[in-house]
Scaffold this motif. Sequence first.
Motif, PDB file in Angstrom:
ATOM      1  N   THR A   1       0.831  -1.203   0.000  1.00  0.00           N
ATOM      2  CA  THR A   1       0.000   0.000   0.000  1.00  0.00           C
ATOM      3  C   THR A   1       0.863   1.249   0.000  1.00  0.00           C
ATOM      4  OG1 THR A   1      -1.786   1.146   1.186  1.00  0.00           O
ATOM      5  CG2 THR A   1      -0.146   0.022   2.524  1.00  0.00           C
ATOM      6  N   GLY A   2       0.240   2.363  -0.351  1.00  0.00           N
ATOM      7  CA  GLY A   2       0.894   3.653  -0.222  1.00  0.00           C
ATOM      8  C   GLY A   2       0.489   4.318   1.074  1.00  0.00           C
ATOM      9  N   ASP A   3       1.176   5.397   1.427  1.00  0.00           N
ATOM     10  CA  ASP A   3       0.825   6.104   2.656  1.00  0.00           C
ATOM     11  C   ASP A   3      -0.549   6.748   2.560  1.00  0.00           C
ATOM     12  OD1 ASP A   3       1.876   7.775   0.718  1.00  0.00           O
ATOM     13  OD2 ASP A   3       3.180   8.887   2.063  1.00  0.00           O
ATOM     14  N   GLY A   4      -0.942   7.191   1.363  1.00  0.00           N
ATOM     15  CA  GLY A   4      -2.275   7.752   1.188  1.00  0.00           C
ATOM     16  C   GLY A   4      -3.365   6.716   1.366  1.00  0.00           C
ATOM     17  N   GLY A   5      -3.160   5.526   0.807  1.00  0.00           N
ATOM     18  CA  GLY A   5      -4.151   4.461   0.911  1.00  0.00           C
ATOM     19  C   GLY A   5      -4.327   3.964   2.328  1.00  0.00           C
ATOM     20  N   LEU A   6      -3.219   3.737   3.029  1.00  0.00           N
ATOM     21  CA  LEU A   6      -3.333   3.254   4.403  1.00  0.00           C
ATOM     22  C   LEU A   6      -3.961   4.313   5.298  1.00  0.00           C
ATOM     23  CD1 LEU A   6      -2.789   0.902   6.334  1.00  0.00           C
ATOM     24  CD2 LEU A   6      -0.645   2.045   6.940  1.00  0.00           C
ATOM     25  N   GLY A   7      -3.649   5.574   5.028  1.00  0.00           N
ATOM     26  CA  GLY A   7      -4.208   6.640   5.849  1.00  0.00           C
ATOM     27  C   GLY A   7      -5.724   6.649   5.863  1.00  0.00           C
ATOM     28  N   MET A   8      -6.338   6.161   4.798  1.00  0.00           N
ATOM     29  CA  MET A   8      -7.799   6.153   4.719  1.00  0.00           C
ATOM     30  C   MET A   8      -8.442   5.110   5.629  1.00  0.00           C
ATOM     31  SD  MET A   8      -8.718   6.747   0.717  1.00  0.00           S
ATOM     32  CE  MET A   8      -8.470   8.345  -0.054  1.00  0.00           C
ATOM     33  N   VAL A   9      -7.705   4.053   5.962  1.00  0.00           N
ATOM     34  CA  VAL A   9      -8.308   2.931   6.699  1.00  0.00           C
ATOM     35  C   VAL A   9      -7.495   2.533   7.928  1.00  0.00           C
ATOM     36  CG1 VAL A   9      -9.488   1.972   4.669  1.00  0.00           C
ATOM     37  CG2 VAL A   9      -7.130   1.283   5.155  1.00  0.00           C
TER      38      VAL A   9
ATOM     39  N   ILE B   1      -0.971 -10.671   9.158  1.00  0.00           N
ATOM     40  CA  ILE B   1      -0.674 -10.197   7.813  1.00  0.00           C
ATOM     41  C   ILE B   1       0.550  -9.292   7.858  1.00  0.00           C
ATOM     42  CG2 ILE B   1      -3.088 -10.351   7.078  1.00  0.00           C
ATOM     43  CD1 ILE B   1      -3.343  -7.352   7.532  1.00  0.00           C
ATOM     44  N   THR B   2       1.147  -9.074   6.704  1.00  0.00           N
ATOM     45  CA  THR B   2       2.276  -8.146   6.588  1.00  0.00           C
ATOM     46  C   THR B   2       1.844  -6.966   5.727  1.00  0.00           C
ATOM     47  OG1 THR B   2       3.887  -9.943   6.727  1.00  0.00           O
ATOM     48  CG2 THR B   2       4.649  -7.843   5.814  1.00  0.00           C
ATOM     49  N   VAL B   3       1.989  -5.756   6.244  1.00  0.00           N
ATOM     50  CA  VAL B   3       1.653  -4.543   5.502  1.00  0.00           C
ATOM     51  C   VAL B   3       2.936  -3.780   5.193  1.00  0.00           C
ATOM     52  CG1 VAL B   3       0.559  -2.271   5.639  1.00  0.00           C
ATOM     53  CG2 VAL B   3      -0.683  -4.306   6.399  1.00  0.00           C
ATOM     54  N   ILE B   4       3.151  -3.491   3.915  1.00  0.00           N
ATOM     55  CA  ILE B   4       4.327  -2.760   3.462  1.00  0.00           C
ATOM     56  C   ILE B   4       3.868  -1.416   2.915  1.00  0.00           C
ATOM     57  CG2 ILE B   4       6.294  -2.780   1.885  1.00  0.00           C
ATOM     58  CD1 ILE B   4       5.730  -5.951   1.823  1.00  0.00           C
ATOM     59  N   ILE B   5       4.306  -0.326   3.541  1.00  0.00           N
ATOM     60  CA  ILE B   5       3.883   1.020   3.136  1.00  0.00           C
ATOM     61  C   ILE B   5       4.966   1.684   2.292  1.00  0.00           C
ATOM     62  CG2 ILE B   5       3.020   3.253   3.901  1.00  0.00           C
ATOM     63  CD1 ILE B   5       2.565   2.011   6.653  1.00  0.00           C
ATOM     64  N   PHE B   6       4.612   2.103   1.092  1.00  0.00           N
ATOM     65  CA  PHE B   6       5.482   2.967   0.297  1.00  0.00           C
ATOM     66  C   PHE B   6       5.204   4.388   0.770  1.00  0.00           C
ATOM     67  CE2 PHE B   6       5.859  -0.841  -1.887  1.00  0.00           C
ATOM     68  CZ  PHE B   6       6.568  -0.779  -3.069  1.00  0.00           C
ATOM     69  N   ASN B   7       6.076   4.914   1.586  1.00  0.00           N
ATOM     70  CA  ASN B   7       5.821   6.178   2.278  1.00  0.00           C
ATOM     71  C   ASN B   7       6.710   7.287   1.691  1.00  0.00           C
ATOM     72  OD1 ASN B   7       5.428   8.277   4.063  1.00  0.00           O
ATOM     73  ND2 ASN B   7       5.768   7.086   5.914  1.00  0.00           N
ATOM     74  N   ASN B   8       6.081   8.181   0.922  1.00  0.00           N
ATOM     75  CA  ASN B   8       6.844   9.325   0.394  1.00  0.00           C
ATOM     76  C   ASN B   8       6.161  10.666   0.669  1.00  0.00           C
ATOM     77  OD1 ASN B   8       4.743   9.428  -1.432  1.00  0.00           O
ATOM     78  ND2 ASN B   8       5.989   9.063  -3.258  1.00  0.00           N
ATOM     79  N   GLY B   9       5.109  10.646   1.495  1.00  0.00           N
ATOM     80  CA  GLY B   9       4.470  11.886   1.898  1.00  0.00           C
ATOM     81  C   GLY B   9       3.740  12.625   0.791  1.00  0.00           C
TER      82      GLY B   9
END
Length: 553
Positions: A445-453, A467-475
């Motif tokens: 997921t991206g940081d925007g997508g995870l932020g929603m949920v 589960i394993t969640v990997i965040i592509f975090n670039n703000g």
Amino acid sequence: MSIFTEVAQENQSQEGTEIQKVADVIIEQLQLWGVKRIYGVIGDAIFGLMEGLSRQNDLEWIGVKHESVAAMMASAEAKLTGRIGVCAAQMGPGLTNLMTGLGDAYLDRVPVLALSGQAPTRKIGTTYKQYIDQQGLVQAITGFSRIVIHPNAVIDALAQAMFTAVEQALPVHLSIPSNLWALPCGAKPREPIRIANLLAGQSQIRQAANLMLKAKRPVILVGNRANLACNAIRKLADRWGCGIVMSYGAKGIIADSHPYLLGGLGEGGNPFASDLCKQSDVVLAIGTSWWPEYHVPEHAQVIHIEERISAIGKVIPSQVGIIGNIGEILQALTEGMADYRPNPDWLKLVNQCKQAWNEQNKLERAISSSPLHPALIVSIVEQNIDKDAIIALDEGDVTLWFLRNFRGTAHQLVLSERWRTMGFGLPAAMAAKCSFPNRQVVCVTGDGGLGMVQADLITAARYRLPITVIIFNNGTLQMEHDKMMMKHLRPFGTDISNPNFVQIAEASGWVAKRAETNDELRIALDEAKSTSKPYLIDVQTAKITHPDFQIQK
């Protein structure tokens, strides 16, 4: 005396018959049709359903933080299992919050049943709190929606709804007034209708085989609905000598190591595949509605294979449509190709296309930078997860980087293919783990997508879903930024403020790590496999324009 008082007395007076409550009959009906769990948020209009669930142990209730997550989980379960996914919610805002997940099920054509409470029967049509015409509200994104106003009508309505969901592969909806759940119901649950697989017409198979025998430049386009026919696809491709391209998100159905597999077509795909595909004279489209403009041939003969007639003729301009069991149809076509001799010149072009992309992709996946390059992150994830892992892919810039750079083997991918809602990754991953507890489940997921949920990180911990969640975090909402740049617009509103995801996850009961280097990411992925808790990896990601969005001169 109200009509329901009279009905209750009538039902209770039937000698030798055990009368169940409406909620109990609904629960039994769901179980008969193979439903394993209901996702939802409690509200007073469904108290009767909750009370019924509390009296049994076979149908699981998964309580989430937001109804949109419940509906997305139901949609993801339906995509992964083929069974009806079920979600439930309060009337009013509870139902409106389901709409995002129901829209996903509608556009991706999967069976989902939404149960919503409604105002008590005596208040329907009044100014009662949270009352709205629910059927009018959901009609655009369901194939069936009814309100049940009599306890003995619930089975008729529910059976029709579930049959519609299965037969047409669409979300359906029932409104149940709050006072009906606890009333006695004289109707009995019904066994599901068994629908035999359609036998494809021999004339259509012969017509398709004749077109395929004349092909000089054949291509197979594989979609997500063909995931159970991977062996049959490989055998046909070997016999036909064709290039294989994948529709949006159809990763892992055919291993990337297959000599004819060229990767994705169009968005997030192999950039060389489009030119090759445009040269095709016969395209066999299997289990897909993906036909991206500017990436497909204009004058090719197209054969479209699907299991349901509703999927034929809406998007792909096919000359021959074949309905039936996809694997059996492909086997028949393969047998009809016994005398076919592949075109060596075409196979040479297919090989050149694959080699050119492999060489470019290898360089892309090895780019070293700090923060980490998105393609490199995908490569590291690919090398450090199980070969048959289920991957829940969120929507956004991360989607295209993943589809472009991930080399699938036997992975199963679930994503919001046509609705494309951000926030889909986490709910889909939780639903996948509920349905397949013995397989590794990874959310990308991206940081925007995870932020929603992100409130539902607590849900994964509560139900012990490792589960394993990997965040592509670039703000940044990178895709929106890049699209605005490509259109020569000034990016505005694309920067986002993120919390400390590691601290949020730890406070929610997760194990969490921040990864800034290759080694830190690999170590975290390895640790995630051995923990019994959900595991979040916050990966610091470079702000890189995706190649699909290069500025047009």
